[in-house]
Design a protein around this motif. Structure first.
Motif, PDB file in Angstrom:
ATOM      1  N   LYS A   8       0.825  -1.197   0.000  1.00  0.00           N
ATOM      2  CA  LYS A   8       0.000   0.000   0.000  1.00  0.00           C
ATOM      3  C   LYS A   8       0.866   1.256   0.000  1.00  0.00           C
ATOM      4  CE  LYS A   8      -3.982  -2.026   2.407  1.00  0.00           C
ATOM      5  NZ  LYS A   8      -4.858  -1.916   3.609  1.00  0.00           N
ATOM      6  N   THR A   9       0.352   2.298  -0.633  1.00  0.00           N
ATOM      7  CA  THR A   9       1.031   3.590  -0.585  1.00  0.00           C
ATOM      8  C   THR A   9       0.721   4.252   0.751  1.00  0.00           C
ATOM      9  OG1 THR A   9       0.870   3.900  -2.976  1.00  0.00           O
ATOM     10  CG2 THR A   9       1.239   5.867  -1.636  1.00  0.00           C
ATOM     11  N   PRO A  10       1.738   4.606   1.527  1.00  0.00           N
ATOM     12  CA  PRO A  10       1.461   5.281   2.805  1.00  0.00           C
ATOM     13  C   PRO A  10       0.708   6.591   2.569  1.00  0.00           C
ATOM     14  CG  PRO A  10       3.775   4.621   2.643  1.00  0.00           C
ATOM     15  CD  PRO A  10       3.180   4.436   1.284  1.00  0.00           C
ATOM     16  N   LEU A  11      -0.138   6.958   3.519  1.00  0.00           N
ATOM     17  CA  LEU A  11      -0.810   8.241   3.410  1.00  0.00           C
ATOM     18  C   LEU A  11       0.195   9.377   3.607  1.00  0.00           C
ATOM     19  CD1 LEU A  11      -3.461   9.869   3.158  1.00  0.00           C
ATOM     20  CD2 LEU A  11      -3.624   9.772   5.669  1.00  0.00           C
ATOM     21  N   GLU A  44       4.955   6.341   6.943  1.00  0.00           N
ATOM     22  CA  GLU A  44       6.330   5.981   6.620  1.00  0.00           C
ATOM     23  C   GLU A  44       7.228   6.983   7.345  1.00  0.00           C
ATOM     24  OE1 GLU A  44       8.598   4.990   2.498  1.00  0.00           O
ATOM     25  OE2 GLU A  44       7.793   7.029   2.662  1.00  0.00           O
ATOM     26  N   ILE A  45       8.171   6.484   8.136  1.00  0.00           N
ATOM     27  CA  ILE A  45       9.069   7.354   8.887  1.00  0.00           C
ATOM     28  C   ILE A  45      10.475   7.205   8.313  1.00  0.00           C
ATOM     29  CG2 ILE A  45       9.996   7.980  11.150  1.00  0.00           C
ATOM     30  CD1 ILE A  45       7.561   6.581  12.407  1.00  0.00           C
ATOM     31  N   CYS A  88      10.947   8.862  -0.497  1.00  0.00           N
ATOM     32  CA  CYS A  88       9.688   8.594   0.200  1.00  0.00           C
ATOM     33  C   CYS A  88       8.618   8.120  -0.775  1.00  0.00           C
ATOM     34  CB  CYS A  88       9.223   9.835   0.966  1.00  0.00           C
ATOM     35  SG  CYS A  88       8.559  11.167  -0.049  1.00  0.00           S
ATOM     36  N   LYS A  89       7.651   7.379  -0.244  1.00  0.00           N
ATOM     37  CA  LYS A  89       6.594   6.775  -1.059  1.00  0.00           C
ATOM     38  C   LYS A  89       5.207   7.280  -0.693  1.00  0.00           C
ATOM     39  CE  LYS A  89       9.128   2.441  -1.873  1.00  0.00           C
ATOM     40  NZ  LYS A  89      10.365   2.871  -1.187  1.00  0.00           N
ATOM     41  N   GLY A  90       5.088   8.136   0.296  1.00  0.00           N
ATOM     42  CA  GLY A  90       3.783   8.585   0.760  1.00  0.00           C
ATOM     43  C   GLY A  90       3.080   9.504  -0.220  1.00  0.00           C
ATOM     44  N   LYS A  91       1.762   9.520  -0.127  1.00  0.00           N
ATOM     45  CA  LYS A  91       0.970  10.456  -0.931  1.00  0.00           C
ATOM     46  C   LYS A  91       1.206  11.880  -0.443  1.00  0.00           C
ATOM     47  CE  LYS A  91      -3.820  11.408  -2.353  1.00  0.00           C
ATOM     48  NZ  LYS A  91      -5.240  10.950  -2.248  1.00  0.00           N
ATOM     49  N   TYR A  92       1.383  12.023   0.879  1.00  0.00           N
ATOM     50  CA  TYR A  92       1.662  13.317   1.492  1.00  0.00           C
ATOM     51  C   TYR A  92       2.994  13.250   2.229  1.00  0.00           C
ATOM     52  CZ  TYR A  92      -3.160  14.743   0.565  1.00  0.00           C
ATOM     53  OH  TYR A  92      -4.340  15.069  -0.051  1.00  0.00           O
TER      54      TYR A  92
END
Length: 326
Positions: A8-11, A44-45, A88-92
């Protein structure tokens, strides 16, 4: 046939920049992210170690399976954030300095704005107290970033907002300068089509003695002033290339930064000759006298004072005294 589940893509990707910070502060920072109601798939950190003297991993054993750690030579917070952006892979994205932390209930209200409205940006307030106090979920928006900048002063700290990663195409922090947030944030805000803002204090900002922002080293003070001037000139040059609405919005920001810069020169050097040197450089760029605009009451008052010889002398004498009394 095997059912392969795609990750899943992290938020939200939390990009934490770290350099020689007390380990207790770093742990508190990481815990403030982990303790949010976001589950592990939603966050994601990324911890970017900007060449600290001691590798912190031995002190972070409890978090090793929850963070991505990257270490490189000391190249500054701007470039460290750029590396976080690239992986990073998050949407935000949320930028966090390792000596700060998130204020749980208030920050989660910002996350709720993101989940409910799918905006480009959510702006929130910084606090110098880490108290986690519930506050009503009040917010303004959506407006475009251009409209917001035309009518509001901007907090430039890159830690004061959640941003959609897609806004960053081609935009990165300038490496090697102080005030990199001041250059980065206005450009980012102008790209936002849907921006929400809230008065919630969602981020605990610590002012540490000895940090680069509060350094009293003469060379560092001069670099701080010169880099602020560089940012003003770069944004002014950019404004001249923009369509009318965006240009007007960015010109307001340039005028505000010019006022802040003049104030900081007065407070740092206490010298009329040094002040005149900086004013002459602003004048050559068409940035002084400050433009006659009713941006804020403070701006109007300061503009009228600094634009006259008598007012300038009064500011040189009184501002340091007022600051000292505070």
């Amino acid at each position: 046939m095997q059912n392969i589940q795609m990750p899943k893509t992290p938020l939200v990707s939390f990009i934490v920049t770290y350099y020689n910070i007390p380990i207790d502060m770093l742990r508190e920072c990481i815990e403030s992210i982990i303790n949010l109601s976001l589950n592990e798939d939603e966050r994601e950190i990324i911890l970017i170690d900007d060449g600290s003297d001691v590798v912190p991993l031995d002190e972070l054993i409890d978090y090793r399976d929850q963070i991505i750690y990257l270490r490189h030579r000391n190249i500054g917070v701007g470039e460290a954030r750029n590396e976080g952006i690239d992986i990073c892979k998050g949407k935000y994205i949320q930028f966090v300095d390792a000596d700060d932390c998130l204020i749980k209930s208030n920050y989660e209200q910002c996350i709720e704005i993101v989940k409910a409205n799918d905006p480009d940006m959510v702006l929130f307030k910084l606090s110098r107290e880490g108290t986690d106090v519930d506050s009503p979920q009040l917010f303004d928006g959506p407006v475009s970033g251009t409209d917001y900048m035309r009518h509001n002063n901007l907090c430039a700290s890159a830690c004061s907002y959640i941003l959609r990663k897609k806004l960053l195409v081609g935009l990165r922090f300038t490496s090697g300068i102080l005030h990199e947030d001041e250059e980065f944030t206005p450009q980012l805000v102008l790209r936002a089509d849907t921006l929400y803002s809230t008065d919630n204090c969602a981020y605990y900002y610590r002012e540490r003695v000895g940090s680069r922002v509060n350094s009293k080293d003469p060379d560092q003070l001069k670099k701080k002033m010169d880099d602020a001037e560089y940012v003003i000139f770069e944004l002014d040059h950019l404004a001249a290339t923009l369509p009318s609405a965006e240009r007007i919005a960015l010109q307001r920001r340039v005028a505000q930064l010019s006022m802040d810069h003049i104030y900081n020169v007065i407070m740092t050097f206490h010298s009329e000759s040094v002040l005149n040197d900086y004013l002459d450089r602003l004048r050559k760029r068409g940035l002084f006298p400050l433009p006659d605009r009713e941006y804020t009451r403070k701006y109007s008052y300061f503009r009228k004072m600094i634009n006259t010889q008598l007012g300038k002398k009064i500011l040189l004498r009184t501002l340091p005294l007022i600051k000292k009394e505070q």
